[in-house]
Design a protein around this motif. Structure first.
Motif: not given
Length: 197
Positions: A65-80
């Motif tokens: 449902l959202f773009i893949p995460i990197k290093n088990k961290k969520y960027a601003k785009e993930h939060l959006i």
């Protein structure tokens, strides 16, 4: 309903995660959950309810449902995207949300969409929707009260509330069906990323 404006205020309709709420650093899952809990805890029906859980986020990730995460961290785009999912899940199935956001995710990865711009536009429309709702809710409450006052027998406050609840659910169903029809049109537009199957 004694104080309709107080009732509307208690709904917490203005609660949204804004771009200013999202830090410029990537967050771990627990920090994401805490951000959502802090923002939406006042909107929960029951204090034991969870706004967002690790299981939910993992299911959204597995379902793409959202773009893949990197290093088990969520960027601003993930939060959006998680914020949009949070809003959409109140009316749409997970599959419908996937169809709705597939094109957005793909276009973002290809550099064709600015998620912050999209999200700001969503927040602007959400503010307009809340203002429209406040006016409409007062009208709906008045209409329900007028209906009850026309009955041959005297209705009680609970019957007025039941009528208002039924009316609000009817409106909600109408909007949900319209949203589902738009999701179906996304599938029919022959966009490869939204095709079922």
């Amino acid at each position: 309903m004694e104080n309709i404006h107080e009732f509307i205020q208690e709904l917490g309709l203005e609660n949204n995660i804004t771009l200013e709420d999202i830090p410029d650093i990537d967050l771990y899952m627990d920090q994401v959950i805490q951000l959502f809990e802090n923002k939406f805890s006042g909107s929960k029906r029951d204090s034991n309810d969870k706004v967002l859980t690790k299981t939910m986020i993992n299911n959204y990730a597995k379902g793409k449902l959202f773009i893949p995460i990197k290093n088990k961290k969520y960027a601003k785009e993930h939060l959006i995207l998680i914020s949009l999912i949070y809003q959409l899940k109140g009316a749409l199935s997970i599959n419908d949300i996937k169809v709705t956001l597939d094109g957005v995710n793909n276009d973002f990865l290809k550099g064709r969409v600015d998620l912050e711009e999209l999200y700001n536009s969503y927040l602007h429309l959400a503010t307009i929707n809340v203002n429209n709702f406040k006016q409409d809710f007062v009208s709906r409450a008045s209409e329900s009260s007028n209906e009850v006052s026309q009955w041959n027998h005297k209705g009680s406050e609970p019957l007025n509330d039941v009528l208002l609840i039924a009316s609000l659910v009817n409106i909600s169903n109408i909007y949900r069906r319209a949203a589902e029809k738009l999701v179906d049109q996304l599938v029919d537009q022959d966009i490869p990323s939204t095709k079922k199957g």
